[in-house]
Design a protein around this motif. Structure first.
Motif, PDB file in Angstrom:
ATOM      1  N   ALA A 147       0.829  -1.207   0.000  1.00  0.00           N
ATOM      2  CA  ALA A 147       0.000   0.000   0.000  1.00  0.00           C
ATOM      3  C   ALA A 147       0.863   1.257   0.000  1.00  0.00           C
ATOM      4  N   LEU A 148       1.958   1.238   0.707  1.00  0.00           N
ATOM      5  CA  LEU A 148       2.866   2.397   0.713  1.00  0.00           C
ATOM      6  C   LEU A 148       3.427   2.634  -0.686  1.00  0.00           C
ATOM      7  N   ARG A 149       3.819   1.555  -1.346  1.00  0.00           N
ATOM      8  CA  ARG A 149       4.362   1.697  -2.701  1.00  0.00           C
ATOM      9  C   ARG A 149       3.302   2.270  -3.640  1.00  0.00           C
ATOM     10  N   THR A 150       2.077   1.785  -3.514  1.00  0.00           N
ATOM     11  CA  THR A 150       0.983   2.285  -4.344  1.00  0.00           C
ATOM     12  C   THR A 150       0.711   3.762  -4.066  1.00  0.00           C
ATOM     13  N   ALA A 151       0.909   4.183  -2.817  1.00  0.00           N
ATOM     14  CA  ALA A 151       0.655   5.570  -2.424  1.00  0.00           C
ATOM     15  C   ALA A 151       1.769   6.526  -2.833  1.00  0.00           C
ATOM     16  N   GLY A 152       2.829   5.999  -3.449  1.00  0.00           N
ATOM     17  CA  GLY A 152       3.891   6.862  -3.948  1.00  0.00           C
ATOM     18  C   GLY A 152       5.184   6.831  -3.163  1.00  0.00           C
ATOM     19  N   ILE A 153       5.267   5.965  -2.151  1.00  0.00           N
ATOM     20  CA  ILE A 153       6.511   5.821  -1.398  1.00  0.00           C
ATOM     21  C   ILE A 153       7.447   4.893  -2.171  1.00  0.00           C
ATOM     22  N   LYS A 154       8.563   5.445  -2.655  1.00  0.00           N
ATOM     23  CA  LYS A 154       9.498   4.687  -3.479  1.00  0.00           C
ATOM     24  C   LYS A 154      10.729   4.206  -2.710  1.00  0.00           C
ATOM     25  N   TYR A 155      10.955   4.787  -1.538  1.00  0.00           N
ATOM     26  CA  TYR A 155      12.155   4.468  -0.773  1.00  0.00           C
ATOM     27  C   TYR A 155      11.787   4.290   0.697  1.00  0.00           C
ATOM     28  N   HIS A 183       0.968  14.936   4.266  1.00  0.00           N
ATOM     29  CA  HIS A 183       1.793  14.185   3.331  1.00  0.00           C
ATOM     30  C   HIS A 183       0.885  13.527   2.321  1.00  0.00           C
ATOM     31  N   ALA A 184       1.310  13.489   1.074  1.00  0.00           N
ATOM     32  CA  ALA A 184       0.470  12.953   0.002  1.00  0.00           C
ATOM     33  C   ALA A 184       0.126  11.487   0.207  1.00  0.00           C
ATOM     34  N   ALA A 185       0.997  10.734   0.892  1.00  0.00           N
ATOM     35  CA  ALA A 185       0.747   9.308   1.077  1.00  0.00           C
ATOM     36  C   ALA A 185      -0.158   9.017   2.271  1.00  0.00           C
ATOM     37  N   ALA A 186      -0.436  10.033   3.078  1.00  0.00           N
ATOM     38  CA  ALA A 186      -1.274   9.836   4.259  1.00  0.00           C
ATOM     39  C   ALA A 186      -2.744   9.837   3.861  1.00  0.00           C
ATOM     40  N   LYS A 187      -3.488   8.895   4.395  1.00  0.00           N
ATOM     41  CA  LYS A 187      -4.917   8.791   4.089  1.00  0.00           C
ATOM     42  C   LYS A 187      -5.729   9.542   5.145  1.00  0.00           C
ATOM     43  N   TRP A 219      10.201  -8.849   6.677  1.00  0.00           N
ATOM     44  CA  TRP A 219      11.374  -8.332   5.974  1.00  0.00           C
ATOM     45  C   TRP A 219      11.399  -8.853   4.535  1.00  0.00           C
ATOM     46  N   HIS A 220      11.023 -10.112   4.366  1.00  0.00           N
ATOM     47  CA  HIS A 220      10.918 -10.683   3.021  1.00  0.00           C
ATOM     48  C   HIS A 220       9.843  -9.962   2.220  1.00  0.00           C
ATOM     49  N   SER A 221       8.712  -9.672   2.850  1.00  0.00           N
ATOM     50  CA  SER A 221       7.629  -8.952   2.178  1.00  0.00           C
ATOM     51  C   SER A 221       8.080  -7.555   1.770  1.00  0.00           C
ATOM     52  N   CYS A 222       8.811  -6.890   2.641  1.00  0.00           N
ATOM     53  CA  CYS A 222       9.348  -5.567   2.329  1.00  0.00           C
ATOM     54  C   CYS A 222      10.233  -5.627   1.092  1.00  0.00           C
ATOM     55  N   LYS A 223      11.144  -6.604   1.049  1.00  0.00           N
ATOM     56  CA  LYS A 223      12.077  -6.703  -0.067  1.00  0.00           C
ATOM     57  C   LYS A 223      11.394  -7.149  -1.353  1.00  0.00           C
ATOM     58  N   ALA A 224      10.228  -7.785  -1.221  1.00  0.00           N
ATOM     59  CA  ALA A 224       9.473  -8.157  -2.410  1.00  0.00           C
ATOM     60  C   ALA A 224       8.854  -6.932  -3.073  1.00  0.00           C
ATOM     61  N   GLN A 225       8.605  -5.888  -2.290  1.00  0.00           N
ATOM     62  CA  GLN A 225       8.006  -4.664  -2.812  1.00  0.00           C
ATOM     63  C   GLN A 225       9.045  -3.614  -3.188  1.00  0.00           C
ATOM     64  N   TYR A 226      10.184  -3.620  -2.522  1.00  0.00           N
ATOM     65  CA  TYR A 226      11.199  -2.590  -2.726  1.00  0.00           C
ATOM     66  C   TYR A 226      12.553  -3.231  -3.040  1.00  0.00           C
ATOM     67  N   PRO A 227      13.199  -2.832  -4.115  1.00  0.00           N
ATOM     68  CA  PRO A 227      14.535  -3.353  -4.401  1.00  0.00           C
ATOM     69  C   PRO A 227      15.528  -2.890  -3.339  1.00  0.00           C
ATOM     70  N   ALA A 228      16.580  -3.655  -3.160  1.00  0.00           N
ATOM     71  CA  ALA A 228      17.547  -3.376  -2.101  1.00  0.00           C
ATOM     72  C   ALA A 228      18.117  -1.965  -2.192  1.00  0.00           C
ATOM     73  N   GLU A 229      18.297  -1.466  -3.425  1.00  0.00           N
ATOM     74  CA  GLU A 229      18.878  -0.125  -3.570  1.00  0.00           C
ATOM     75  C   GLU A 229      17.927   0.976  -3.119  1.00  0.00           C
ATOM     76  N   ASN A 230      16.659   0.644  -2.902  1.00  0.00           N
ATOM     77  CA  ASN A 230      15.676   1.625  -2.445  1.00  0.00           C
ATOM     78  C   ASN A 230      15.417   1.526  -0.946  1.00  0.00           C
ATOM     79  N   ILE A 231      16.207   0.703  -0.275  1.00  0.00           N
ATOM     80  CA  ILE A 231      16.086   0.549   1.177  1.00  0.00           C
ATOM     81  C   ILE A 231      17.396   0.992   1.809  1.00  0.00           C
ATOM     82  N   LEU A 232      17.284   1.801   2.848  1.00  0.00           N
ATOM     83  CA  LEU A 232      18.478   2.324   3.508  1.00  0.00           C
ATOM     84  C   LEU A 232      18.296   2.189   5.018  1.00  0.00           C
TER      85      LEU A 232
END
Length: 203
Positions: A39-47, A199-203, A72-85
């Motif tokens: 849902a975060l990714r859909t809302a525009g959160i890329k990182y 914030h734009a991603a906040a509902k 953690w696996h679910s997180c990495k399924a939605q976000y590539p490693a380079e987008n996680i810090l």
């Protein structure tokens, strides 16, 4: 590793208390297992920016808290490693001699650890430079209001607060005491109807 006094948090305390909305997260969850990554990714959160101690790991432990493995696996399924810090106030800071702790955490969690001069909440510019991101595209996840949530809100990012820690065993005693106070402060602010910055991603 001995964690030095967080002067950045001390310097920012007056600003935060004068503008209490900076201490209110956009999303409060028990721990990372309750974060809706898709849902975060859909809302525009890329990182995603994660705190380490008591958010992903036990204090000063390099490896992921085992019950968080599926999340953690679910997180990495939605976000590539380079987008996680991972941004810690221990590993990757000047307290981390030769960056040895940061390297251990990177090997254990398979994501980058930011090497930063300023501790949270004062390292927003360093985070954005490392990610090559715009603030509105970034979510910060952590267990502390005055460091993690404040970092997000001071920089126009999306703030996710994890309310339940892994353990106080081995934790920095000052951080543990302040965290307990933060929970009382959050309850007070919510009772007063204080809302986080828009914030734009906040509902």
């Amino acid at each position: 590793m001995v964690q030095s006094l967080n002067l950045a948090a001390v310097r920012s305390a007056f600003t935060l208390l004068s503008h209490p909305r900076l201490l209110v997260p956009h999303l409060a969850v028990a721990d990372i297992r309750a974060i809706p990554f898709a849902a975060l990714r859909t809302a525009g959160i890329k990182y995603l920016v994660f705190d380490k101690d008591n958010c992903l790991t036990a204090p000063y432990i390099d490896s992921l808290h085992p019950p968080f493995a599926a999340a953690w696996h679910s997180c990495k399924a939605q976000y590539p490693a380079e987008n996680i810090l991972l941004v810690s106030n221990s590993a990757g800071t000047p307290d981390d001699t030769d960056g040895e702790a940061a390297l251990r955490v990177e090997r254990a969690l398979d994501v980058r650890v930011l090497r930063h001069r300023e501790k949270k909440p004062a390292c927003g510019a360093e985070i954005l430079e490392a990610l090559g991101a715009r603030p509105a595209e970034v979510a910060v996840v952590g267990d502390r209001l005055m460091t993690d949530v404040a970092l997000a809100n001071l920089n126009g990012m999306y703030a996710v607060w994890t309310t339940e820690i892994v353990t106080e065993k081995g934790d920095n005693p000052v951080a543990a005491a302040v965290r307990r106070l933060e929970h009382y402060l959050y309850a007070f602010l919510r009772k007063r109807g204080v809302q986080p910055p828009p914030h734009a991603a906040a509902k």
